[in-house]
Design a protein around this motif. Structure first.
Motif, PDB file in Angstrom:
ATOM      1  N   ASP A  31       0.824  -1.214   0.000  1.00  0.00           N
ATOM      2  CA  ASP A  31       0.000   0.000   0.000  1.00  0.00           C
ATOM      3  C   ASP A  31       0.854   1.258   0.000  1.00  0.00           C
ATOM      4  OD1 ASP A  31       1.022  -0.140   2.563  1.00  0.00           O
ATOM      5  OD2 ASP A  31      -0.921   0.013   3.580  1.00  0.00           O
ATOM      6  N   HIS A  89      -4.352   5.630  -6.217  1.00  0.00           N
ATOM      7  CA  HIS A  89      -5.215   6.368  -5.289  1.00  0.00           C
ATOM      8  C   HIS A  89      -6.618   5.779  -5.266  1.00  0.00           C
ATOM      9  CE1 HIS A  89      -6.397   9.624  -2.726  1.00  0.00           C
ATOM     10  NE2 HIS A  89      -7.284  10.094  -3.603  1.00  0.00           N
ATOM     11  N   TRP A  92      -6.087   2.213  -3.421  1.00  0.00           N
ATOM     12  CA  TRP A  92      -5.463   2.317  -2.091  1.00  0.00           C
ATOM     13  C   TRP A  92      -5.625   3.757  -1.607  1.00  0.00           C
ATOM     14  CZ3 TRP A  92      -3.524  -0.721  -5.982  1.00  0.00           C
ATOM     15  CH2 TRP A  92      -3.338  -2.067  -5.688  1.00  0.00           C
ATOM     16  N   GLU A 117      -6.115   5.050   1.146  1.00  0.00           N
ATOM     17  CA  GLU A 117      -5.403   5.351   2.389  1.00  0.00           C
ATOM     18  C   GLU A 117      -3.918   4.987   2.287  1.00  0.00           C
ATOM     19  OE1 GLU A 117      -7.021   6.983   4.682  1.00  0.00           O
ATOM     20  OE2 GLU A 117      -8.853   6.806   3.479  1.00  0.00           O
ATOM     21  N   GLU A 129       0.154   5.058   1.308  1.00  0.00           N
ATOM     22  CA  GLU A 129       1.209   6.014   1.669  1.00  0.00           C
ATOM     23  C   GLU A 129       1.987   6.419   0.416  1.00  0.00           C
ATOM     24  OE1 GLU A 129       5.005   6.412   4.781  1.00  0.00           O
ATOM     25  OE2 GLU A 129       3.887   4.532   4.624  1.00  0.00           O
TER      26      GLU A 129
END
Length: 324
Positions: free
Chosen positions: A245, A311, A314, A316, A318
């Motif tokens: 992620d 985006h 995922w 959330e 990083e």
């Protein structure tokens, strides 16, 4: 892919029409064996028609593989490399994958599904074994967040290519195992694997080597995508290296050449043409090749995809921008 006002109006109309048709009663005509009572998507309108119907983009099975020394491709022609332990490495040229999107192969007895979604630049290989069953896949002709929706031939459940997860039907919630694979130029594959194999040109009548999405990766917006754009001004069609992620901007990696962060080592070298730039794929600008390894120099599962797709799937996740 640069459009004038009339072009974008046509896209908006297509989106509206696709959303209106995005109902199981309509789809059941084409998909009588899919269990639409089970789903992981919040709304059917998330899934749009990409244009072709079921198998309109024909997946391949049991491709002919030839010794790499017999191939005659431009040095920078992009290929997806799959190298399983104890087996000769295999290269799947994007000049063919762009027109078929899925190849069902078998490597040393292991069923492998090789995938490429041009609209997300997502190239992933999956282990076809799941819970004691072997699965093979085809192309639904549907998109979700501009990413290919696959289906398995065994249950006709629908799967999200970028995630390797079942989203509609009996296999909803199941997840395929992603295999280590990476994109590189044909010359790079040939030098690293002189005894390797490369997929031969399929027998379908397609303009192999042509890019049907000319200049797509320099467009301002993704095609058939209405979701939220990446944060912090990150260009939606810029490439990122996804590991789990986390996403590293390819531009950052290309500038550094090597980044060691979050337990992985990412490296970049020139030598691979963009499959989504010039009309002739091998003439695309050099976007370079990425490898991701762990501390023991073992290949790590990753994907080089567009920022908007990371985006979308995922939200959330990083962003490894290097900013402090």
């Amino acid at each position: 892919m640069r459009r004038g006002l009339a072009g974008w109006l046509a896209v908006i109309l297509l989106l509206s029409r696709s959303a209106a048709l995005a109902e199981p009663p309509f789809w059941k005509t084409e998909w009588p064996n899919t269990d639409f009572s089970i789903r992981a998507v919040e709304s059917w309108t998330e899934i749009l028609s990409g244009g072709p119907g079921k198998d309109g983009i024909p997946a391949l099975s049991d491709p002919v593989m030839v010794p790499v020394v017999q191939a005659d491709l431009p040095d920078t022609a992009p290929v997806l490399t799959v190298a399983l332990d104890g087996q000769p490495a295999r290269a799947y040229p994007l000049r063919y994958m762009t027109w078929h999107e899925i190849v069902n192969d078998r490597i040393g007895g292991v069923p492998v599904t090789v995938t490429f979604c041009p609209l997300c630049n997502s190239a992933i290989a999956f282990d076809g074994r799941l819970n004691g069953q072997e699965l093979t896949f085809g192309v639904t002709g549907k998109l979700r967040h501009s990413d290919m929706v696959m289906y398995d031939h065994q249950t006709e459940s629908w799967w999200q290519q970028a995630l390797g997860q079942g989203i509609v039907g009996e296999m909803t919630g199941q997840a395929l195992t992603q295999l280590p694979s990476w994109l590189e130029g044909y010359s790079q594959f040939r030098k690293a694997h002189p005894d390797g194999l490369i997929m031969a040109e399929p027998t379908h009548a397609r303009p192999y080597g042509r890019n049907p999405y000319e200049r797509y990766d320099s467009s301002d917006r993704p095609f058939l995508y209405s979701g939220e754009m990446p944060p912090d001004g990150i260009a939606p069609l810029s490439r990122v290296v996804r590991v789990g992620d986390r996403a590293w901007p390819l531009a950052r990696l290309a500038q550094a050449g090597r980044i060691e962060e979050a337990g992985v080592v990412l490296s970049w070298q020139a030598g691979q043409a963009s499959a989504l730039d010039a009309g002739e794929m091998a003439q695309g600008r050099d976007v370079g090749s990425v490898r991701v390894r762990d501390a023991q120099a073992r290949d790590v599962v990753h994907d080089v995809m567009f920022a908007f797709a990371f985006h979308a799937f995922w939200p959330e996740g990083e962003w490894m921008t290097g900013a402090r």
